[in-house]
Design an enzyme around this catalytic site. Sequence first.
Site, mmCIF file in Angstrom:
data_model
loop_
_atom_site.group_PDB
_atom_site.id
_atom_site.type_symbol
_atom_site.label_atom_id
_atom_site.label_comp_id
_atom_site.label_asym_id
_atom_site.label_seq_id
_atom_site.Cartn_x
_atom_site.Cartn_y
_atom_site.Cartn_z
ATOM 1 C CG ASN A 138 39.869 41.099 -16.326
ATOM 2 O OD1 ASN A 138 39.908 39.942 -15.898
ATOM 3 N ND2 ASN A 138 38.807 41.886 -16.183
ATOM 4 C CD1 TRP A 139 43.836 37.012 -20.202
ATOM 5 C CD2 TRP A 139 44.500 35.044 -19.330
ATOM 6 N NE1 TRP A 139 45.067 36.718 -20.728
ATOM 7 C CE2 TRP A 139 45.504 35.517 -20.208
ATOM 8 C CE3 TRP A 139 44.694 33.841 -18.677
ATOM 9 C CZ2 TRP A 139 46.684 34.805 -20.434
ATOM 10 C CZ3 TRP A 139 45.867 33.130 -18.903
ATOM 11 C CH2 TRP A 139 46.843 33.609 -19.776
ATOM 12 C CE LYS A 140 36.496 41.168 -18.899
ATOM 13 N NZ LYS A 140 35.493 41.964 -19.577
ATOM 14 C CG HIS A 185 35.747 44.120 -13.932
ATOM 15 N ND1 HIS A 185 34.581 43.848 -14.602
ATOM 16 C CD2 HIS A 185 36.675 44.395 -14.878
ATOM 17 C CE1 HIS A 185 34.805 43.936 -15.911
ATOM 18 N NE2 HIS A 185 36.071 44.262 -16.103
ATOM 19 C CD GLU A 245 32.919 41.580 -17.080
ATOM 20 O OE1 GLU A 245 33.760 40.752 -16.704
ATOM 21 O OE2 GLU A 245 32.963 42.117 -18.211
ATOM 22 C CD GLU A 304 37.740 48.015 -17.013
ATOM 23 O OE1 GLU A 304 38.542 47.592 -17.851
ATOM 24 O OE2 GLU A 304 37.030 47.274 -16.329
ATOM 25 N N GLY A 326 33.572 44.926 -23.599
ATOM 26 C CA GLY A 326 33.204 43.751 -24.377
ATOM 27 C C GLY A 326 32.163 44.014 -25.448
ATOM 28 C CB SER A 329 36.009 47.912 -26.816
ATOM 29 O OG SER A 329 34.880 47.123 -26.454
ATOM 30 N N GLY A 337 40.559 43.375 -21.808
ATOM 31 C CA GLY A 337 39.859 42.101 -21.680
ATOM 32 C C GLY A 337 40.108 41.238 -22.911
ATOM 33 N N GLY A 338 39.193 41.295 -23.858
ATOM 34 C CA GLY A 338 39.232 40.422 -25.036
ATOM 35 C C GLY A 338 40.573 40.408 -25.751
HETATM 36 P P1 PGA Z 1 37.211 44.384 -22.951
HETATM 37 O O1 PGA Z 1 37.197 44.224 -21.349
HETATM 38 O O2 PGA Z 1 38.611 44.877 -23.296
HETATM 39 O O3 PGA Z 1 36.953 43.022 -23.483
HETATM 40 O O4 PGA Z 1 36.176 45.389 -23.296
HETATM 41 C C1 PGA Z 1 37.820 45.151 -20.512
HETATM 42 C C2 PGA Z 1 37.571 44.791 -19.074
HETATM 43 O O5 PGA Z 1 36.477 44.341 -18.749
HETATM 44 O O6 PGA Z 1 38.466 44.951 -18.219
#
Ligand code: PGA
Length: 258
Positions: A6-8, A90, A92, A162, A168, A208, A229-230
Amino acid sequence: MLVAGNWKSHKSFNEAMEFANAMSGMSPAPEGVEVMVAPPAPYLAALAQAGWPCRLGAQNVSATGPGAQTGEYTADMLAGCGVHDVIVGHSERRDGHGDTDAVVADKVKQVLEAGLRVVFCCGESLQDRQTGVHFDKVLRQLESGILHLPMDVMDRVVVAYEPIWAIGTGLTASSEQAQEMHAAIRGWIRQAFDAATASAIPLLYGGSCKPDNADELFACPDVDGGLIGGAALEPDSFRAIIDAAGRSVAAAVDGHQG
Ligand code: PGA
């Protein structure tokens, strides 16, 4: 196993193309590992046309069909652009972008009606966990988004657990915490549907997840991959997580044979 990136809101279009080229130049994903990446929406059609090297995901979708909704894009539009999977719910988006449980449920419906697969995200806040309501919170999200669906769409549903406090932040759920919640989620799905549906549904862990903790997380019996994500932003770290999923598949095969 499914490893989903997930690149956001990261990467320029050129950087997305560079990532695709780098991934195309790598050996195929290990046997038994499916890979998906969800780039920013404006790039989706062009990336699909350029030959995206894995399943193509979207990070969001409209909660309704076509109409006078400035700025929205429907699930059918995503399908028409070559998208396979849509991330819905998600944290976010739940927190700050108006995706209440009801909106999330509508988005799930739209995605499934368009024939796409949904990656349904759920998870608790730190406060939920500290006050011991984390299981209730996740169950409520599942009840409103997934558990009432007709059985015949469940082969197009993926659940991503999650914990918000791990996204993050560099804090990861321990493998015990992940396994405990994943086992509960599988149990709720078994109750709502049946044992075959519960064992077939991919349950991803997100928050993470990195090359150095992926093996431990993926070794949990109820963790079927990750939503990353990251660590999905760079081809090498993403590939290292894909390879960790491959080791988990190989260990499961060995276990069956032994
Ligand atoms: P992260 O993000 O791996 O950077 O913690 C995961 C996500 O939000 O899907």
